[in-house]
Design a protein around this motif. Structure first.
Motif, PDB file in Angstrom:
ATOM      1  N   SER A  40       0.827  -1.212   0.000  1.00 44.22           N
ATOM      2  CA  SER A  40       0.000   0.000   0.000  1.00 44.22           C
ATOM      3  C   SER A  40       0.861   1.261   0.000  1.00 44.22           C
ATOM      4  N   GLN A  41       2.112   1.138   0.394  1.00 43.62           N
ATOM      5  CA  GLN A  41       3.035   2.270   0.423  1.00 43.62           C
ATOM      6  C   GLN A  41       4.053   2.212  -0.717  1.00 43.62           C
ATOM      7  N   THR A  42       3.831   1.289  -1.673  1.00 47.99           N
ATOM      8  CA  THR A  42       4.773   1.105  -2.772  1.00 47.99           C
ATOM      9  C   THR A  42       4.168   1.668  -4.058  1.00 47.99           C
ATOM     10  N   ALA A  43       4.936   2.469  -4.773  1.00 47.30           N
ATOM     11  CA  ALA A  43       4.454   3.133  -5.986  1.00 47.30           C
ATOM     12  C   ALA A  43       3.958   2.133  -7.021  1.00 47.30           C
ATOM     13  N   GLY A  44       2.808   2.445  -7.625  1.00 47.42           N
ATOM     14  CA  GLY A  44       2.255   1.637  -8.707  1.00 47.42           C
ATOM     15  C   GLY A  44       1.275   0.573  -8.276  1.00 47.42           C
ATOM     16  N   PHE A  45       1.227   0.246  -6.989  1.00 42.28           N
ATOM     17  CA  PHE A  45       0.328  -0.806  -6.515  1.00 42.28           C
ATOM     18  C   PHE A  45      -1.021  -0.223  -6.126  1.00 42.28           C
ATOM     19  N   LYS A  46      -2.075  -0.903  -6.551  1.00 37.15           N
ATOM     20  CA  LYS A  46      -3.438  -0.458  -6.280  1.00 37.15           C
ATOM     21  C   LYS A  46      -4.221  -1.608  -5.648  1.00 37.15           C
ATOM     22  N   LYS A  47      -4.838  -1.329  -4.488  1.00 32.45           N
ATOM     23  CA  LYS A  47      -5.641  -2.362  -3.822  1.00 32.45           C
ATOM     24  C   LYS A  47      -6.927  -2.566  -4.615  1.00 32.45           C
ATOM     25  N   VAL A  48      -7.230  -3.838  -4.914  1.00 35.79           N
ATOM     26  CA  VAL A  48      -8.421  -4.141  -5.693  1.00 35.79           C
ATOM     27  C   VAL A  48      -9.468  -4.927  -4.903  1.00 35.79           C
ATOM     28  N   ARG A  49      -9.055  -5.516  -3.795  1.00 31.86           N
ATOM     29  CA  ARG A  49     -10.003  -6.318  -3.020  1.00 31.86           C
ATOM     30  C   ARG A  49      -9.425  -6.621  -1.647  1.00 31.86           C
ATOM     31  N   GLU A  50     -10.334  -6.952  -0.725  1.00 32.06           N
ATOM     32  CA  GLU A  50      -9.909  -7.352   0.614  1.00 32.06           C
ATOM     33  C   GLU A  50     -10.811  -8.484   1.080  1.00 32.06           C
ATOM     34  N   ASN A  51     -10.230  -9.486   1.715  1.00 34.55           N
ATOM     35  CA  ASN A  51     -10.983 -10.621   2.231  1.00 34.55           C
ATOM     36  C   ASN A  51     -10.370 -11.015   3.565  1.00 34.55           C
ATOM     37  N   LEU A  52     -11.141 -10.839   4.634  1.00 30.75           N
ATOM     38  CA  LEU A  52     -10.652 -11.070   5.996  1.00 30.75           C
ATOM     39  C   LEU A  52      -9.403 -10.233   6.209  1.00 30.75           C
ATOM     40  N   ASN A  53      -8.261 -10.845   6.502  1.00 31.03           N
ATOM     41  CA  ASN A  53      -7.040 -10.078   6.778  1.00 31.03           C
ATOM     42  C   ASN A  53      -6.131  -9.946   5.567  1.00 31.03           C
ATOM     43  N   VAL A  54      -6.594 -10.380   4.413  1.00 27.33           N
ATOM     44  CA  VAL A  54      -5.756 -10.362   3.211  1.00 27.33           C
ATOM     45  C   VAL A  54      -6.242  -9.284   2.246  1.00 27.33           C
ATOM     46  N   SER A  55      -5.302  -8.467   1.780  1.00 25.14           N
ATOM     47  CA  SER A  55      -5.594  -7.456   0.758  1.00 25.14           C
ATOM     48  C   SER A  55      -4.945  -7.905  -0.538  1.00 25.14           C
ATOM     49  N   TYR A  56      -5.628  -7.601  -1.656  1.00 22.46           N
ATOM     50  CA  TYR A  56      -5.129  -7.992  -2.969  1.00 22.46           C
ATOM     51  C   TYR A  56      -4.826  -6.745  -3.778  1.00 22.46           C
ATOM     52  N   PHE A  57      -3.652  -6.742  -4.411  1.00 17.05           N
ATOM     53  CA  PHE A  57      -3.165  -5.598  -5.162  1.00 17.05           C
ATOM     54  C   PHE A  57      -2.839  -5.992  -6.595  1.00 17.05           C
ATOM     55  N   ILE A  58      -2.843  -5.008  -7.483  1.00 18.18           N
ATOM     56  CA  ILE A  58      -2.331  -5.176  -8.835  1.00 18.18           C
ATOM     57  C   ILE A  58      -1.358  -4.048  -9.116  1.00 18.18           C
ATOM     58  N   ASN A  59      -0.498  -4.259 -10.102  1.00 17.78           N
ATOM     59  CA  ASN A  59       0.394  -3.210 -10.583  1.00 17.78           C
ATOM     60  C   ASN A  59       0.531  -3.418 -12.094  1.00 17.78           C
ATOM     61  N   PRO A  60      -0.312  -2.746 -12.890  1.00 17.33           N
ATOM     62  CA  PRO A  60      -0.319  -2.968 -14.338  1.00 17.33           C
ATOM     63  C   PRO A  60       0.997  -2.644 -15.045  1.00 17.33           C
ATOM     64  N   LYS A  61       1.875  -1.905 -14.378  1.00 16.47           N
ATOM     65  CA  LYS A  61       3.145  -1.533 -15.010  1.00 16.47           C
ATOM     66  C   LYS A  61       4.182  -2.651 -14.943  1.00 16.47           C
ATOM     67  N   LEU A  62       3.981  -3.619 -14.053  1.00 18.29           N
ATOM     68  CA  LEU A  62       4.968  -4.691 -13.902  1.00 18.29           C
ATOM     69  C   LEU A  62       4.632  -5.864 -14.817  1.00 18.29           C
ATOM     70  N   VAL A  63       5.632  -6.290 -15.581  1.00 19.56           N
ATOM     71  CA  VAL A  63       5.518  -7.445 -16.465  1.00 19.56           C
ATOM     72  C   VAL A  63       6.718  -8.343 -16.202  1.00 19.56           C
TER      73      VAL A  63
END
Length: 195
Positions: A40-63
């Motif tokens: 959440s504090q890293t450039a380019g990462f966007k939180k897309v979902r949360e389930n219980l204690n787990v958050s899910y992120f994407i970063n479309p710039k990383l391949v």
């Protein structure tokens, strides 16, 4: 004599840094993202979902490239603001087979488990503190690959099991009077009740 040795060394370094997944890429994280990083504090990462204690992120710039396979759609898992998992969707059986051969070559023969209700086959490898899973669900025509930082994946499993049990501490059955009346009303409405 020195020149051929130097050229061989440079060629080896170039081949190792070409973007394929090697054991070095899993030593302290997934490629250049360190395990336990706060996404959440890293450039380019966007939180897309949360389930219980787990958050899910994407970063479309990383391949990424794993065994000449371009991987662009990656989901990153974070537990208590610490990066611990990578999830990759696999589109074709050819890519699945190529990834499986690559993992066998680099990490040895996998542990294979099959579960019947879901018709799921899981191939599992371990490298230091990273667990690699390649899964196929035959009845869903779905395939995926996952990387887990095991010290945190165990904590996630434990916390999710606790949350699951807490949600079922107040059981639905036996029905109290209010719930029983609502069930009867619904059954009558649907034409299922006693006649």
């Amino acid at each position: 004599m020195r020149k051929p040795v130097y050229l061989t060394f440079l060629l080896a370094v170039f081949l190792m840094s070409s973007g394929s997944l090697y054991a070095a890429d899993l030593k302290d994280g997934f490629f250049d993202i360190q395990w336990r990083t706060d996404l959440s504090q890293t450039a380019g990462f966007k939180k897309v979902r949360e389930n219980l204690n787990v958050s899910y992120f994407i970063n479309p710039k990383l391949v990424y490239t794993i065994n000449d396979i371009r991987i662009a759609d990656v989901v990153y898992g974070s537990y208590a603001n610490q990066f611990f998992a990578v999830y990759i969707n696999i589109e074709t059986i050819e890519v699945f087979a190529q990834l499986r051969r690559h993992m066998n070559r680099n990490y040895g023969l996998p542990k294979i488990t099959r579960t019947m209700p879901a018709e799921q086959t899981t191939y599992q490898w371990k490298y230091k503190k990273t667990k690699i899973k390649l899964k196929t669900y035959e009845n869903k025509n779905n395939m995926k690959m996952a990387f887990y930082y095991t010290p945190f994946s165990r904590k996630v499993n434990e916390s999710q099991q606790e949350a699951f049990h807490e949600n079922f501490r107040s059981p639905i059955f036996p029905l109290d009077d209010r719930r029983m009346q609502r069930a009867k009303d619904l059954m009558e409405l649907e034409g299922l009740g006693p006649r």
